[in-house]
Motif scaffolding. Structure first.
Motif, mmCIF file in Angstrom:
data_model
loop_
_atom_site.group_PDB
_atom_site.id
_atom_site.type_symbol
_atom_site.label_atom_id
_atom_site.label_comp_id
_atom_site.label_asym_id
_atom_site.label_seq_id
_atom_site.Cartn_x
_atom_site.Cartn_y
_atom_site.Cartn_z
ATOM 1 N N MET A 1 0.847 -1.174 0.000
ATOM 2 C CA MET A 1 0.000 0.000 0.000
ATOM 3 C C MET A 1 0.893 1.238 0.000
ATOM 4 N N THR A 2 1.643 1.457 -1.051
ATOM 5 C CA THR A 2 2.485 2.642 -1.158
ATOM 6 C C THR A 2 1.608 3.844 -1.432
ATOM 7 N N THR A 3 1.811 4.878 -0.638
ATOM 8 C CA THR A 3 0.986 6.051 -0.826
ATOM 9 C C THR A 3 1.645 7.287 -0.246
ATOM 10 N N THR A 4 1.458 8.375 -0.914
ATOM 11 C CA THR A 4 1.827 9.668 -0.362
ATOM 12 C C THR A 4 0.679 10.648 -0.588
ATOM 13 N N ASN A 5 -0.458 10.132 -1.045
ATOM 14 C CA ASN A 5 -1.617 10.991 -1.310
ATOM 15 C C ASN A 5 -2.565 10.992 -0.107
ATOM 16 N N PHE A 6 -2.116 11.641 0.954
ATOM 17 C CA PHE A 6 -2.914 11.769 2.166
ATOM 18 C C PHE A 6 -2.547 13.086 2.820
ATOM 19 N N THR A 7 -3.372 13.493 3.757
ATOM 20 C CA THR A 7 -3.018 14.662 4.572
ATOM 21 C C THR A 7 -2.848 14.191 6.009
ATOM 22 N N LEU A 8 -1.935 14.838 6.692
ATOM 23 C CA LEU A 8 -1.646 14.485 8.071
ATOM 24 C C LEU A 8 -1.573 15.768 8.884
ATOM 25 N N VAL A 9 -2.356 15.813 9.948
ATOM 26 C CA VAL A 9 -2.367 16.968 10.847
ATOM 27 C C VAL A 9 -2.382 16.463 12.288
ATOM 28 N N ARG A 10 -2.082 17.373 13.205
ATOM 29 C CA ARG A 10 -2.168 17.053 14.624
ATOM 30 C C ARG A 10 -3.432 17.715 15.163
ATOM 31 N N ASN A 11 -4.281 16.946 15.841
ATOM 32 C CA ASN A 11 -5.517 17.504 16.380
ATOM 33 C C ASN A 11 -5.241 18.260 17.689
ATOM 34 N N PRO A 12 -6.248 18.940 18.252
ATOM 35 C CA PRO A 12 -6.027 19.715 19.482
ATOM 36 C C PRO A 12 -5.567 18.858 20.678
ATOM 37 N N PHE A 13 -5.765 17.556 20.608
ATOM 38 C CA PHE A 13 -5.348 16.668 21.693
ATOM 39 C C PHE A 13 -3.941 16.119 21.473
ATOM 40 N N GLY A 14 -3.280 16.535 20.380
ATOM 41 C CA GLY A 14 -1.919 16.124 20.107
ATOM 42 C C GLY A 14 -1.786 14.831 19.324
ATOM 43 N N ARG A 15 -2.904 14.267 18.889
ATOM 44 C CA ARG A 15 -2.869 13.003 18.134
ATOM 45 C C ARG A 15 -2.808 13.290 16.645
ATOM 46 N N LEU A 16 -2.130 12.394 15.910
ATOM 47 C CA LEU A 16 -2.057 12.542 14.461
ATOM 48 C C LEU A 16 -3.338 12.049 13.815
ATOM 49 N N LEU A 18 -4.903 11.253 10.021
ATOM 50 C CA LEU A 18 -4.631 11.034 8.603
ATOM 51 C C LEU A 18 -5.950 11.012 7.851
ATOM 52 N N THR A 19 -6.001 11.746 6.749
ATOM 53 C CA THR A 19 -7.175 11.723 5.876
ATOM 54 C C THR A 19 -6.714 11.277 4.498
ATOM 55 N N ARG A 20 -7.381 10.237 3.980
ATOM 56 C CA ARG A 20 -7.029 9.680 2.674
ATOM 57 C C ARG A 20 -8.290 9.169 2.010
ATOM 58 N N ASP A 21 -8.541 9.605 0.794
ATOM 59 C CA ASP A 21 -9.712 9.186 0.033
ATOM 60 C C ASP A 21 -11.003 9.438 0.802
ATOM 61 N N GLY A 22 -11.050 10.548 1.550
ATOM 62 C CA GLY A 22 -12.241 10.912 2.302
ATOM 63 C C GLY A 22 -12.425 10.180 3.616
#
Length: 155
Positions: A1-16, A18-22
């Motif tokens: 599952m090779t992928t770089t088409n995602f977004t990664l952010v840190r939420n207000p609680f400090g957890r990562l 990941l959003t990918r394909d909705g």
């Protein structure tokens, strides 16, 4: 599952997050496939159930903000001091206390047995102390003569 088409952010609680394909995966954790030999290659992002939700071939393939989030998370989870010099050991019989200089400063630890020193790769060692902390000797031939002499007694 090779992928770089995602977004990664840190939420207000400090957890990562990941959003990918909705699909949103909250609380993902980066895991290195080869933490010593190739620390920047082969990183899985796994969800809270331990399932892989993304695979990163190389950190250098990612945007700077995503790369720094992953590096920050890995740095907080991984603690593996690198031994630069072995100052002294209390005994050549185990258990014994080792006084070492590491890349994170001087420390001492208890070695339970010779089996807690493992060879990894050509000239590297992984030493596990009595608390389960791993110490890395990245370049065994590059150590000073005194340190190599001590290690030879245990190998």
């Amino acid at each position: 599952m090779t992928t770089t088409n995602f977004t990664l952010v840190r939420n207000p609680f400090g957890r990562l997050v990941l959003t990918r394909d909705g699909v949103v995966h909250e609380g993902v954790v980066p895991v290195r496939a080869f933490p010593i030999q190739a620390p920047d290659d082969g990183i899985a992002l796994v969800n809270t159930d331990g399932a892989e939700v993304a695979w990163i071939e190389r950190l250098s393939d990612l945007a700077e903000d995503t790369r720094s989030l992953i590096a920050e998370e890995l740095g907080g989870r991984e603690f593996m001091p690198e031994i630069a010099r072995i100052e002294a050991v209390t005994s050549f019989a185990t258990p014994c206390t080792w006084n070492v200089a590491t890349d994170r400063g001087p420390t001492s630890f208890v070695l339970r047995g010779e089996e807690d020193i493992r060879r990894i790769g050509q000239g590297s060692l992984l030493i596990t102390d009595s608390h389960g902390i791993h110490f890395l000797v990245r370049d065994l031939p590059g150590l000073d003569k005194h340190s190599r002499k001590i290690l030879d007694r245990f190998l």
